[in-house]
Structures are given as C-alpha cells and as structure tokens.
Design a protein around this motif. Sequence first.
Motif, mmCIF file in Angstrom:
data_model
loop_
_atom_site.group_PDB
_atom_site.id
_atom_site.type_symbol
_atom_site.label_atom_id
_atom_site.label_comp_id
_atom_site.label_asym_id
_atom_site.label_seq_id
_atom_site.Cartn_x
_atom_site.Cartn_y
_atom_site.Cartn_z
ATOM 1 N N LEU A 40 -13.401 17.436 11.326
ATOM 2 C CA LEU A 40 -14.728 16.923 10.984
ATOM 3 C C LEU A 40 -15.822 17.650 11.752
ATOM 4 O O LEU A 40 -15.642 17.969 12.932
ATOM 5 N N PRO A 41 -16.956 17.899 11.098
ATOM 6 C CA PRO A 41 -18.088 18.475 11.822
ATOM 7 C C PRO A 41 -18.540 17.515 12.928
ATOM 8 O O PRO A 41 -18.468 16.296 12.768
ATOM 9 N N THR A 42 -19.025 18.054 14.039
ATOM 10 C CA THR A 42 -19.452 17.202 15.149
ATOM 11 C C THR A 42 -20.624 16.313 14.771
ATOM 12 O O THR A 42 -20.787 15.223 15.320
ATOM 13 N N SER A 43 -21.443 16.723 13.831
ATOM 14 C CA SER A 43 -22.608 15.943 13.414
ATOM 15 C C SER A 43 -22.248 14.687 12.625
ATOM 16 O O SER A 43 -23.093 13.834 12.408
ATOM 17 N N VAL A 44 -21.002 14.586 12.176
ATOM 18 C CA VAL A 44 -20.596 13.418 11.390
ATOM 19 C C VAL A 44 -20.624 12.170 12.262
ATOM 20 O O VAL A 44 -20.911 11.077 11.803
ATOM 21 N N GLY A 45 -20.354 12.317 13.544
ATOM 22 C CA GLY A 45 -20.402 11.188 14.461
ATOM 23 C C GLY A 45 -19.105 10.414 14.479
ATOM 24 O O GLY A 45 -18.131 10.752 13.809
ATOM 25 N N TRP B 190 -20.751 12.799 6.259
ATOM 26 C CA TRP B 190 -20.576 14.240 6.057
ATOM 27 C C TRP B 190 -21.385 14.708 4.851
ATOM 28 O O TRP B 190 -22.068 15.722 4.888
ATOM 29 N N PHE B 191 -21.320 13.951 3.766
ATOM 30 C CA PHE B 191 -22.038 14.304 2.543
ATOM 31 C C PHE B 191 -23.549 14.373 2.792
ATOM 32 O O PHE B 191 -24.242 15.223 2.236
ATOM 33 N N LYS B 192 -24.048 13.486 3.629
ATOM 34 C CA LYS B 192 -25.493 13.392 3.865
ATOM 35 C C LYS B 192 -26.023 14.405 4.868
ATOM 36 O O LYS B 192 -27.231 14.501 5.066
ATOM 37 N N GLY C 194 -14.962 26.946 5.958
ATOM 38 C CA GLY C 194 -16.312 26.722 5.438
ATOM 39 C C GLY C 194 -16.341 25.615 4.406
ATOM 40 O O GLY C 194 -16.930 25.753 3.346
ATOM 41 N N VAL C 195 -15.716 24.491 4.728
ATOM 42 C CA VAL C 195 -15.552 23.384 3.775
ATOM 43 C C VAL C 195 -16.654 22.346 3.977
ATOM 44 O O VAL C 195 -17.016 22.024 5.103
ATOM 45 N N TRP C 196 -17.163 21.821 2.867
ATOM 46 C CA TRP C 196 -18.086 20.692 2.925
ATOM 47 C C TRP C 196 -17.900 19.813 1.691
ATOM 48 O O TRP C 196 -17.395 20.259 0.668
ATOM 49 N N VAL C 197 -18.254 18.545 1.846
ATOM 50 C CA VAL C 197 -18.103 17.578 0.759
ATOM 51 C C VAL C 197 -19.215 17.816 -0.263
ATOM 52 O O VAL C 197 -20.393 17.744 0.070
ATOM 53 N N SER C 198 -18.845 18.124 -1.506
ATOM 54 C CA SER C 198 -19.863 18.372 -2.531
ATOM 55 C C SER C 198 -20.010 17.218 -3.517
ATOM 56 O O SER C 198 -20.990 17.163 -4.242
ATOM 57 N N THR C 199 -19.039 16.314 -3.574
ATOM 58 C CA THR C 199 -19.219 15.088 -4.351
ATOM 59 C C THR C 199 -18.729 13.906 -3.518
ATOM 60 O O THR C 199 -17.654 13.972 -2.912
ATOM 61 N N LEU C 200 -19.526 12.875 -3.459
ATOM 62 C CA LEU C 200 -19.144 11.645 -2.773
ATOM 63 C C LEU C 200 -18.489 10.742 -3.807
ATOM 64 O O LEU C 200 -19.026 10.541 -4.891
ATOM 65 N N PRO C 201 -17.316 10.210 -3.492
ATOM 66 C CA PRO C 201 -16.540 9.512 -4.519
ATOM 67 C C PRO C 201 -17.110 8.155 -4.901
ATOM 68 O O PRO C 201 -17.745 7.472 -4.099
ATOM 69 N N ASP C 202 -16.868 7.798 -6.169
ATOM 70 C CA ASP C 202 -17.077 6.419 -6.605
ATOM 71 C C ASP C 202 -15.958 5.593 -6.008
ATOM 72 O O ASP C 202 -14.840 6.082 -5.827
ATOM 73 N N ILE C 203 -16.220 4.359 -5.730
ATOM 74 C CA ILE C 203 -15.191 3.446 -5.237
ATOM 75 C C ILE C 203 -14.910 2.458 -6.357
ATOM 76 O O ILE C 203 -15.800 1.734 -6.789
#
Length: 161
Positions: A25-30, A94-96, A127-136
Amino acid sequence: MSLQELDNELQGGSRQNRFRLTISLPTSVGGNATKLQILCNSTTVPGYTRGAITINRLGKTGRIAGDAVSTETFPATMQVPKDAQVVYTTFSNWFKLPDTTNDYKSEVLFEQLDIQNNVTYTWKAIGVWVSTLPDISFDQTAQDTIQTFDTTFTIDDIQPV
C-alpha cells in the motif's frame, strides 16, 4: 509412466484456481497496514503486445520488432475477509489519492499457489493504482458464498519474479 510416477513428477501441479494478490500500500493511504493480502476468485496477469515496424526498401517490405507494451489494466474479483470495513476503507482512501502525490502508485504481487498454499510462481506489477472503486453488492439469497467485489488496477509494467 505410471499414474503414481506422473503424480510424483507434477507434485500437485500448477493450480490455475489457487492464487492471491499481495498489495504493497502507498504510505499516503494511512492506517496501520503496509500490505494487504487478498484471495481472489479471478484476476488476469497482464500480458504484452509487441508492435511491428514496417520497412520499405528497394520495392521489398520487411518488418522488425517494435516496442513491447504491457496491458494497461487488470481486473480482480477479490474475496472480502471478515474485516470488510478495513478493506473497503483502504481501497477508498487509495482511490481518492490525487495523482499529484509522489506515492499514489504501488506494487502488487500475483502469487500462484499449490494445493498446500505454497507460492509456486510470482509476477510483480509495478506502478499500480486503483482505477475503479468497486460497487458493494448485498444479496439475501447468497447464503453459501463469500462476498466479493470487483476492482480494476492500472499498471506501468509487469515482470516475473
């Protein structure tokens, strides 16, 4: 070769249906987590496409290999663990992340497992990042299944480890 000899040679074989993603996880995700390890119902290890450069000379046409380009995205259907809120919050954070931060990209390991859940082969996406946030989705009739969610990641490159 007997069936027993074949079974011993394969040692359980490489299983297409046993794999997980280990996400740095990126460090900025918290939060306290630096990695997230999730079993998946399905995903795809991105491949490459190599273009061709056409050369015309003296009335003949030849081709040489061009640049190799990785598939830009990969989907994943992940199984939701008991601590679902932590997983959803992590992906949402991460998405935000704005793309102006230096660490919105991360790495993901695709780990193929044998029948005893030992890692047999690993690919690393860079170089991975979340490009779609899933529906629940919730479904009262789905009593015998583990909840899943689909998300798509965008990547820069992938390589075997």
